[in-house]
Design an enzyme around this catalytic site. Structure first.
Site, short mmCIF file in Angstrom:
data_model
loop_
_atom_site.label_atom_id
_atom_site.label_comp_id
_atom_site.label_asym_id
_atom_site.label_seq_id
_atom_site.Cartn_x
_atom_site.Cartn_y
_atom_site.Cartn_z
N THR A 59 0.83 -1.20 0.00
CA THR A 59 0.00 0.00 0.00
C THR A 59 0.86 1.25 0.00
O THR A 59 0.57 2.22 -0.70
CB THR A 59 -0.96 0.00 1.21
OG1 THR A 59 -1.72 -1.20 1.19
CG2 THR A 59 -1.89 1.20 1.17
N CYS A 60 1.94 1.24 0.77
CA CYS A 60 2.84 2.40 0.80
C CYS A 60 3.47 2.62 -0.56
O CYS A 60 3.55 3.75 -1.04
CB CYS A 60 3.91 2.20 1.87
SG CYS A 60 3.24 1.97 3.53
N ALA A 61 3.92 1.55 -1.19
CA ALA A 61 4.52 1.65 -2.51
C ALA A 61 3.52 2.21 -3.51
O ALA A 61 3.86 3.06 -4.34
CB ALA A 61 5.04 0.28 -2.95
#
Length: 166
Positions: A59-61
């Protein structure tokens, strides 16, 4: 303190995000070249603070990729991707992904940014990392949008953040 969830389990932050209409707290973070970046460095520009636990999670990526794609079209706007990852990990990720429109900054030295912005996770397996949040500042460093994402594994509301820039 805000209560959010991680995989359906309650998680708490060290405080609350800065309120809309207030001056954003000053910060010192570490750039990929290990030099220091401050909020004052971005004075006169609109700023999107894309904050997340770690660049090495899906999700961060995705949030970094999404803001990178959208940032290319923004005028007088800087997108700062902030985590407690080491600058080397941030640089590796962006190099591998061809990401050039965002600025990665690390809070690894002291965690002061996470504390000052009220988003340090205080419990769970991710304690000490940042929660997922987006804070948007106008050219004068005033908060015009603040989103604490309720489920850490969910993406932020990109459109609401970008609409706050207009």
């Amino acid at each position: 303190m805000a209560q959010i969830v991680l995989g359906g389990n309650p998680v708490h932050t060290s405080g609350n995000l800065p309120e809309i209409g207030t001056k954003a707290p000053a910060f010192e973070l570490v750039k990929n070249d290990l030099s220091t970046a401050t909020l004052a460095d971005f004075a006169g520009s609109k700023v999107v603070l894309n904050i997340f636990p770690s660049i090495d999670t899906p999700t961060c990526a995705t949030s970094v990729r999404t803001f990178n794609a959208k940032a290319a079209a923004l005028e007088n706007t800087k997108v700062l991707c902030i985590s407690r990852d080491l600058p080397f990990a941030q640089k590796r990720f962006c190099g591998a992904e061809g990401i050039e429109n965002v600025i990665n900054l690390s809070d690894f030295k002291s965690g002061a940014f996470g504390k000052d912005y009220g988003l340090e996770l205080t419990d769970s397996a991710l304690a000490g990392l940042h929660s997922r949040a987006v804070v948007v500042l106008d050219e004068n460093g005033i908060v015009v949008h603040a989103e604490q994402v309720g489920e850490i594994a969910n993406e932020p509301n990109y459109e609401a953040a970008l609409n706050a820039l207009q």
